[in-house]
Design a protein around this motif. Structure first.
Motif, PDB file in Angstrom:
ATOM      1  N   GLU A   1      14.916  -8.295 -10.932  1.00 49.43           N
ATOM      2  CA  GLU A   1      14.399  -7.729  -9.685  1.00 49.43           C
ATOM      3  C   GLU A   1      14.654  -6.231  -9.579  1.00 49.43           C
ATOM      4  OE1 GLU A   1      14.652  -8.551  -4.836  1.00 49.43           O
ATOM      5  OE2 GLU A   1      15.463 -10.005  -6.276  1.00 49.43           O
ATOM      6  N   ILE A   2      15.797  -5.784 -10.042  1.00 48.79           N
ATOM      7  CA  ILE A   2      16.129  -4.357  -9.954  1.00 48.79           C
ATOM      8  C   ILE A   2      15.217  -3.536 -10.859  1.00 48.79           C
ATOM      9  CG2 ILE A   2      17.910  -2.626 -10.405  1.00 48.79           C
ATOM     10  CD1 ILE A   2      19.991  -4.700  -9.595  1.00 48.79           C
ATOM     11  N   GLU A   3      15.055  -3.994 -12.085  1.00 44.70           N
ATOM     12  CA  GLU A   3      14.179  -3.283 -13.015  1.00 44.70           C
ATOM     13  C   GLU A   3      12.725  -3.333 -12.550  1.00 44.70           C
ATOM     14  OE1 GLU A   3      15.106  -1.383 -15.536  1.00 44.70           O
ATOM     15  OE2 GLU A   3      17.160  -1.805 -14.885  1.00 44.70           O
ATOM     16  N   CYS A   4      12.358  -4.443 -11.945  1.00 44.98           N
ATOM     17  CA  CYS A   4      10.999  -4.585 -11.400  1.00 44.98           C
ATOM     18  C   CYS A   4      10.761  -3.547 -10.310  1.00 44.98           C
ATOM     19  CB  CYS A   4      10.821  -5.996 -10.846  1.00 44.98           C
ATOM     20  SG  CYS A   4       9.160  -6.367 -10.240  1.00 44.98           S
ATOM     21  N   PHE A   5      11.771  -3.337  -9.458  1.00 38.84           N
ATOM     22  CA  PHE A   5      11.639  -2.350  -8.383  1.00 38.84           C
ATOM     23  C   PHE A   5      11.582  -0.933  -8.944  1.00 38.84           C
ATOM     24  CE2 PHE A   5      13.468   0.639  -5.329  1.00 38.84           C
ATOM     25  CZ  PHE A   5      12.611   0.450  -4.255  1.00 38.84           C
ATOM     26  N   LYS A   6      12.408  -0.634  -9.930  1.00 38.10           N
ATOM     27  CA  LYS A   6      12.396   0.700 -10.527  1.00 38.10           C
ATOM     28  C   LYS A   6      11.026   1.019 -11.101  1.00 38.10           C
ATOM     29  CE  LYS A   6      17.295   1.019 -11.858  1.00 38.10           C
ATOM     30  NZ  LYS A   6      18.231   1.064 -13.008  1.00 38.10           N
ATOM     31  N   SER A   7      10.471   0.057 -11.832  1.00 35.53           N
ATOM     32  CA  SER A   7       9.151   0.249 -12.432  1.00 35.53           C
ATOM     33  C   SER A   7       8.084   0.440 -11.365  1.00 35.53           C
ATOM     34  CB  SER A   7       8.811  -0.962 -13.307  1.00 35.53           C
ATOM     35  OG  SER A   7       7.485  -0.890 -13.778  1.00 35.53           O
ATOM     36  N   LEU A   8       8.146  -0.362 -10.316  1.00 36.08           N
ATOM     37  CA  LEU A   8       7.169  -0.284  -9.230  1.00 36.08           C
ATOM     38  C   LEU A   8       7.240   1.061  -8.521  1.00 36.08           C
ATOM     39  CD1 LEU A   8       5.100  -1.675  -7.294  1.00 36.08           C
ATOM     40  CD2 LEU A   8       7.084  -2.425  -5.946  1.00 36.08           C
ATOM     41  N   SER A   9       8.429   1.483  -8.126  1.00 33.33           N
ATOM     42  CA  SER A   9       8.576   2.738  -7.378  1.00 33.33           C
ATOM     43  C   SER A   9       8.212   3.941  -8.237  1.00 33.33           C
ATOM     44  CB  SER A   9      10.006   2.877  -6.845  1.00 33.33           C
ATOM     45  OG  SER A   9      10.955   2.808  -7.883  1.00 33.33           O
ATOM     46  N   ASN A  10       8.581   3.913  -9.515  1.00 37.44           N
ATOM     47  CA  ASN A  10       8.231   5.022 -10.406  1.00 37.44           C
ATOM     48  C   ASN A  10       6.721   5.156 -10.563  1.00 37.44           C
ATOM     49  OD1 ASN A  10      10.874   5.779 -10.899  1.00 37.44           O
ATOM     50  ND2 ASN A  10      11.075   4.529 -12.743  1.00 37.44           N
ATOM     51  N   GLU A  11       6.056   4.033 -10.710  1.00 39.57           N
ATOM     52  CA  GLU A  11       4.602   4.075 -10.899  1.00 39.57           C
ATOM     53  C   GLU A  11       3.899   4.560  -9.634  1.00 39.57           C
ATOM     54  OE1 GLU A  11       0.958   1.296 -12.609  1.00 39.57           O
ATOM     55  OE2 GLU A  11       3.057   0.712 -12.892  1.00 39.57           O
ATOM     56  N   ILE A  12       4.308   4.045  -8.483  1.00 42.47           N
ATOM     57  CA  ILE A  12       3.674   4.452  -7.227  1.00 42.47           C
ATOM     58  C   ILE A  12       3.919   5.929  -6.940  1.00 42.47           C
ATOM     59  CG2 ILE A  12       3.912   4.238  -4.702  1.00 42.47           C
ATOM     60  CD1 ILE A  12       3.689   1.308  -4.953  1.00 42.47           C
ATOM     61  N   ASN A  13       5.087   6.421  -7.297  1.00 40.37           N
ATOM     62  CA  ASN A  13       5.397   7.840  -7.065  1.00 40.37           C
ATOM     63  C   ASN A  13       4.572   8.769  -7.936  1.00 40.37           C
ATOM     64  OD1 ASN A  13       7.296   7.332  -5.080  1.00 40.37           O
ATOM     65  ND2 ASN A  13       9.011   7.216  -6.524  1.00 40.37           N
ATOM     66  N   ASN A  14       3.934   8.207  -8.959  1.00 35.62           N
ATOM     67  CA  ASN A  14       3.152   9.038  -9.876  1.00 35.62           C
ATOM     68  C   ASN A  14       1.641   8.830  -9.760  1.00 35.62           C
ATOM     69  OD1 ASN A  14       5.029  10.645 -11.761  1.00 35.62           O
ATOM     70  ND2 ASN A  14       5.977   8.617 -11.734  1.00 35.62           N
ATOM     71  N   ILE A  15       1.232   8.136  -8.713  1.00 31.75           N
ATOM     72  CA  ILE A  15      -0.196   7.984  -8.463  1.00 31.75           C
ATOM     73  C   ILE A  15      -0.500   8.422  -7.033  1.00 31.75           C
ATOM     74  CG2 ILE A  15      -0.539   6.096 -10.102  1.00 31.75           C
ATOM     75  CD1 ILE A  15      -0.370   4.139  -7.814  1.00 31.75           C
ATOM     76  N   ASN A  16      -1.767   8.686  -6.762  1.00 28.51           N
ATOM     77  CA  ASN A  16      -2.183   9.120  -5.432  1.00 28.51           C
ATOM     78  C   ASN A  16      -2.836   7.971  -4.683  1.00 28.51           C
ATOM     79  OD1 ASN A  16      -1.385  11.863  -5.801  1.00 28.51           O
ATOM     80  ND2 ASN A  16      -3.244  12.204  -7.011  1.00 28.51           N
ATOM     81  N   TYR A  17      -2.451   7.825  -3.424  1.00 30.05           N
ATOM     82  CA  TYR A  17      -3.059   6.806  -2.574  1.00 30.05           C
ATOM     83  C   TYR A  17      -4.530   7.131  -2.352  1.00 30.05           C
ATOM     84  CZ  TYR A  17      -4.375   4.491   1.804  1.00 30.05           C
ATOM     85  OH  TYR A  17      -5.031   3.780   2.774  1.00 30.05           O
ATOM     86  N   ASP A  18      -5.370   6.118  -2.456  1.00 32.38           N
ATOM     87  CA  ASP A  18      -6.809   6.292  -2.256  1.00 32.38           C
ATOM     88  C   ASP A  18      -7.297   5.164  -1.341  1.00 32.38           C
ATOM     89  OD1 ASP A  18      -9.540   6.555  -2.337  1.00 32.38           O
ATOM     90  OD2 ASP A  18      -9.675   6.741  -4.518  1.00 32.38           O
ATOM     91  N   GLU A  19      -7.634   5.505  -0.097  1.00 29.46           N
ATOM     92  CA  GLU A  19      -8.026   4.486   0.874  1.00 29.46           C
ATOM     93  C   GLU A  19      -9.336   3.804   0.521  1.00 29.46           C
ATOM     94  OE1 GLU A  19     -10.131   7.562   4.077  1.00 29.46           O
ATOM     95  OE2 GLU A  19      -8.440   6.314   4.670  1.00 29.46           O
ATOM     96  N   SER A  20     -10.109   4.381  -0.389  1.00 27.76           N
ATOM     97  CA  SER A  20     -11.374   3.768  -0.787  1.00 27.76           C
ATOM     98  C   SER A  20     -11.182   2.656  -1.820  1.00 27.76           C
ATOM     99  CB  SER A  20     -12.325   4.825  -1.363  1.00 27.76           C
ATOM    100  OG  SER A  20     -11.839   5.322  -2.596  1.00 27.76           O
ATOM    101  N   GLU A  21      -9.994   2.571  -2.388  1.00 30.13           N
ATOM    102  CA  GLU A  21      -9.716   1.554  -3.404  1.00 30.13           C
ATOM    103  C   GLU A  21      -9.555   0.176  -2.756  1.00 30.13           C
ATOM    104  OE1 GLU A  21      -9.118   1.574  -6.771  1.00 30.13           O
ATOM    105  OE2 GLU A  21      -9.287   3.712  -7.222  1.00 30.13           O
ATOM    106  N   GLU A  22     -10.008  -0.870  -3.451  1.00 30.40           N
ATOM    107  CA  GLU A  22      -9.802  -2.236  -2.989  1.00 30.40           C
ATOM    108  C   GLU A  22      -8.358  -2.636  -3.245  1.00 30.40           C
ATOM    109  OE1 GLU A  22     -12.582  -4.868  -4.761  1.00 30.40           O
ATOM    110  OE2 GLU A  22     -14.330  -3.906  -3.859  1.00 30.40           O
ATOM    111  N   LEU A  23      -7.775  -3.340  -2.285  1.00 30.77           N
ATOM    112  CA  LEU A  23      -6.364  -3.710  -2.400  1.00 30.77           C
ATOM    113  C   LEU A  23      -6.143  -4.825  -3.412  1.00 30.77           C
ATOM    114  CD1 LEU A  23      -3.486  -3.235  -1.339  1.00 30.77           C
ATOM    115  CD2 LEU A  23      -3.989  -4.862   0.515  1.00 30.77           C
TER     116      LEU A  23
END
Length: 353
Positions: free
Chosen positions: A42-64
């Motif tokens: 779970e810890i490594e999963c969170f690190k990977s998730l937060s790192n990836e999200i911090n390196n991409i830009n939110y786009d409201e036009s994208e499908e969830l």
């Protein structure tokens, strides 16, 4: 399974025409095993998730979400707004792993389907290439593979696989980002159509937020109150006076709440206790009744189409009860929704699938 899986594969190739065969193999692996290989720690999963999200830009036009079959969804990280609590998203990913009971044997069957599709010219891959790559996958011990470089360059994939049953929970968590969790007490109400998944969402949300839940079904109208006048009253199908007096008026007080839960089958009551935790969820039709005034900090409304609603009630309650839902309870709920504009007053409207 065969026809549905074929449709998923064909739809995926249509959506991503530059996808290579290994991208299709990856999708089949994901709808068989879910996020197991990413969610073991779970810890490594969170690190990977937060790192990836911090390196991409939110786009409201994208499908969830993207449905990849077998009860699996790809959760698009580009569509997750800034401020969303990633601890909750991570927990959903980890919990999703337990919902997939994949086996190598079943994956081999799916690979066999690809061979047949290639033979029938239903996919743009040579049959020998399909055989070679699926055999190589098996010889390598069915280890997870990456997307092809072409797919990465053209489509820039950024997602996590989750169980479809958590779709509504993800949508809720995203909207909760605007809720002030510094408040001493938070009350969330979940209203909506019969068989729209209110109880399921409440259970999943309670587990995620360490919350307590109150069910409106415990306040179903007792026999002695079912007068013609009361049953004709909009929103009068539950004992809303008792729900307000015994529970809602006490939700902000730091004490254990005791109330009586009505059982409509036995026509009697039993005592229930509510630990007054920080977050309380009030779940069920009529939970947004105007009699309660604005007691909830966050109001959720769940919708479901008539066909799905009917199928769920039939499966859950049987033919006889379906008739009663159709002829009695659903019309009363719809009248309540329309008369008091319950859906329009919700903070979030979720369409259940």
């Amino acid at each position: 399974m065969t026809d549905k899986l074929k449709q998923i594969v064909i739809a995926h190739i249509k959506k991503y025409p530059e996808a290579e065969l290994q991208d299709i193999l990856k999708m089949l692996y994901q709808n068989e095993f879910g996020p197991k290989h990413l969610a073991e720690n779970e810890i490594e999963c969170f690190k990977s998730l937060s790192n990836e999200i911090n390196n991409i830009n939110y786009d409201e036009s994208e499908e969830l979400f993207e449905d990849i079959g077998e009860g699996a969804l790809r959760l698009n990280l580009k569509a997750i707004p800034v401020g969303t609590d990633l601890n909750y998203i991570n927990k959903i990913i980890v919990n999703s792993a337990n919902d997939f009971c994949g086996t190598n044997e079943k994956l081999v069957v799916k690979f066999g389907l690809l061979v047949v599709m290639a033979q029938n010219n239903e996919i743009p891959f040579d049959i020998q290439k399909v055989r070679d790559e699926t055999n190589a996958f098996a010889k390598n011990g069915f280890k997870p593979i990456s997307h092809s470089e072409v797919y990465k360059q053209i489509y820039s994939p950024s997602y996590r696989v989750i169980s479809k049953k958590y779709k509504e929970l993800v949508e809720t968590v995203i909207e909760l980002r605007n809720l002030d969790f510094n408040k001493k007490h938070i009350v969330i109400s979940i209203d909506g159509n019969s068989a729209s998944g209110k109880s399921t969402l409440a259970e999943n949300l309670a587990n995620l937020l360490n919350a307590e839940t109150v069910h409106c079904d415990d306040f179903f109208l007792p026999q002695e109150m079912r007068s013609k006048e009361r049953l004709n009253e909009v929103g009068g199908n539950i004992h809303y006076e008792r729900l307000k007096e015994e529970v809602i008026d006490k939700l902000r007080k730091p004490a254990v709440i005791s109330y009586k839960a009505y059982n409509c089958q036995s026509d009697d009551f039993k005592n229930k206790f509510l630990m007054n935790k920080k977050v309380i969820i009030v779940e069920g039709a009529y939970s947004s009744h105007p009699y309660f005034e604005n007691y909830a900090d966050f109001k959720i409304f769940l919708k479901v189409d008539e066909e799905t609603q009917r199928e769920r009630i039939l499966k859950r309650n049987g033919e006889e009860m379906l008739k009663r839902f159709t002829n009695e309870w659903i019309p009363k709920e719809n009248k309540y929704f329309n008369e008091f504009k319950i859906e329009e007053k919700a903070d979030i409207i979720i369409r259940s699938v």
